[in-house]
Design an enzyme around this catalytic site. Structure first.
Site, PDB file in Angstrom:
ATOM      1  N   HIS A  94     -21.578  29.261  12.628  1.00  0.00           N
ATOM      2  CA  HIS A  94     -22.245  28.133  13.271  1.00  0.00           C
ATOM      3  C   HIS A  94     -23.753  28.364  13.340  1.00  0.00           C
ATOM      4  O   HIS A  94     -24.242  29.487  13.234  1.00  0.00           O
ATOM      5  CB  HIS A  94     -21.706  27.925  14.689  1.00  0.00           C
ATOM      6  CG  HIS A  94     -22.001  29.068  15.628  1.00  0.00           C
ATOM      7  ND1 HIS A  94     -21.333  30.275  15.572  1.00  0.00           N
ATOM      8  CD2 HIS A  94     -22.907  29.191  16.642  1.00  0.00           C
ATOM      9  CE1 HIS A  94     -21.798  31.091  16.505  1.00  0.00           C
ATOM     10  NE2 HIS A  94     -22.764  30.452  17.169  1.00  0.00           N
ATOM     11  N   ASP A  96     -26.827  27.353  16.178  1.00  0.00           N
ATOM     12  CA  ASP A  96     -26.807  27.095  17.617  1.00  0.00           C
ATOM     13  C   ASP A  96     -27.085  25.625  17.944  1.00  0.00           C
ATOM     14  O   ASP A  96     -28.078  25.041  17.503  1.00  0.00           O
ATOM     15  CB  ASP A  96     -27.839  27.973  18.329  1.00  0.00           C
ATOM     16  CG  ASP A  96     -27.413  29.427  18.404  1.00  0.00           C
ATOM     17  OD1 ASP A  96     -26.194  29.679  18.468  1.00  0.00           O
ATOM     18  OD2 ASP A  96     -28.292  30.309  18.401  1.00  0.00           O
ATOM     19  N   HIS A 247     -24.499  32.060  11.949  1.00  0.00           N
ATOM     20  CA  HIS A 247     -24.094  33.395  12.383  1.00  0.00           C
ATOM     21  C   HIS A 247     -22.665  33.368  12.914  1.00  0.00           C
ATOM     22  O   HIS A 247     -22.108  32.306  13.219  1.00  0.00           O
ATOM     23  CB  HIS A 247     -25.061  33.977  13.426  1.00  0.00           C
ATOM     24  CG  HIS A 247     -25.271  33.117  14.629  1.00  0.00           C
ATOM     25  ND1 HIS A 247     -26.075  31.999  14.611  1.00  0.00           N
ATOM     26  CD2 HIS A 247     -24.783  33.207  15.891  1.00  0.00           C
ATOM     27  CE1 HIS A 247     -26.082  31.437  15.804  1.00  0.00           C
ATOM     28  NE2 HIS A 247     -25.303  32.139  16.600  1.00  0.00           N
ATOM     29  N   ARG A 261     -29.798  35.897  25.577  1.00  0.00           N
ATOM     30  CA  ARG A 261     -30.365  35.095  24.491  1.00  0.00           C
ATOM     31  C   ARG A 261     -31.401  34.110  25.018  1.00  0.00           C
ATOM     32  O   ARG A 261     -31.238  33.531  26.089  1.00  0.00           O
ATOM     33  CB  ARG A 261     -29.254  34.313  23.773  1.00  0.00           C
ATOM     34  CG  ARG A 261     -29.721  33.586  22.513  1.00  0.00           C
ATOM     35  CD  ARG A 261     -28.589  32.796  21.883  1.00  0.00           C
ATOM     36  NE  ARG A 261     -28.213  31.664  22.711  1.00  0.00           N
ATOM     37  CZ  ARG A 261     -27.102  30.945  22.525  1.00  0.00           C
ATOM     38  NH1 ARG A 261     -26.262  31.269  21.557  1.00  0.00           N
ATOM     39  NH2 ARG A 261     -26.826  29.925  23.304  1.00  0.00           N
TER      40      ARG A 261
END
Length: 272
Positions: A94, A96, A247, A261
């Site tokens: 995917h 983000d 990723h 993150r």
């Protein structure tokens, strides 16, 4: 002196010669950005930074984005504290938050704690995913758009015990239509822009055509020659370009893994 050590021919480089605890000069920011555009994902080792330093580093590259999944909508830090992540959504290829009207430009993920074994992350080059399609399929994809929807991701999170109101999240983040082939605003290169987490259908195609083409495009990113695999260590920070990569967080552990993150908002050509 900042140096980039490529990890594969097609994607990923380790960055040496930089201490992220110290303020960066404009020349250093420019050098890192050029390396990031070239290698698509950068890995910084042995960087014992805190959340504030993490956010300040991200701010050198753009405005911070607070993701829909953040419990604290006043903080740019998204905390991933997992023991059994299988099926939560990170363990599929995917980009983000592509369900957002303006998906984040980039993400910076920092490792705080790891299981004794496992928990690697893989990254893939979506420029190559597009460029290795046959010309007729490229031309078809160039003309297509796809629907990106938060629903599948939310259902997975809720099934794993996370407390979200599905209807509320769907109302806040309705389905969004975007091109299947994305043109990078800084490099001008084309990248395949569909993913298993959020892309639900190709617009204008029949159900049968969707059943044939969409899974093929999504699975195409799984080719190993597009990929690099990161073995994390506490103090490692990965900085990836959300516009040219996907990723996959490998869910092969049952011990605690803690990551923080920060995401950077969509590229503003007037500031970039």
């Amino acid at each position: 002196m900042i140096e980039f050590k490529p990890m594969t021919r097609n994607i990923g480089a380790e960055v040496v010669g930089i201490d992220l605890r110290k303020p960066l000069a404009e020349e250093e920011v420019h050098t890192i950005r050029q390396g990031w555009l070239k290698h698509l994902v950068l890995f910084f080792r042995d960087q014992p930074i805190d959340d504030e330093e993490h956010a300040q580093f991200a701010l050198r590259f753009g405005t911070l984005n607070i993701p829909a999944f953040n419990k604290d909508q006043n903080s740019p830090i998204h905390r991933l504290d997992q023991v059994d992540p299988k099926g939560e959504g990170g363990d599929e290829w995917h980009s983000d938050n592509t369900f957002e009207p303006e998906p984040p430009m980039g993400s910076l993920l920092r490792c705080l704690q790891l299981p004794s074994v496992g928990g690697d992350t893989m990254f893939a080059n979506t420029y190559l995913a597009y460029e290795t399609l046959s010309p007729p399929i490229q031309r078809l994809c160039d003309e297509l758009t796809a629907i990106h929807d938060i629903t599948n991701s939310m259902k997975k999170a809720i099934s794993k015990g996370h407390k979200y109101d599905l209807a509320e999240m769907q109302a806040k983040w309705p389905p969004y239509e975007r091109p299947v082939v994305r043109i990078h605003p800084e490099t001008g290169r084309k990248a395949l822009f569909v993913n298993r987490a959020s892309t639900t259908r190709l617009v204008g195609l029949s159900d049968r055509e969707n059943e044939a083409l969409l899974p093929y495009l999504i699975d195409h990113i799984r080719s190993p020659e597009f990929q690099v695999r990161l073995r994390w260590q506490p103090g490692t920070l990965a900085f990836w370009d959300n516009r040219s990569t996907q990723h996959y967080a490998i869910a092969d552990y049952t011990e605690r893994r803690i990551m923080h993150r920060v995401t950077i908002a969509a590229f503003d050509e007037h500031k970039g």
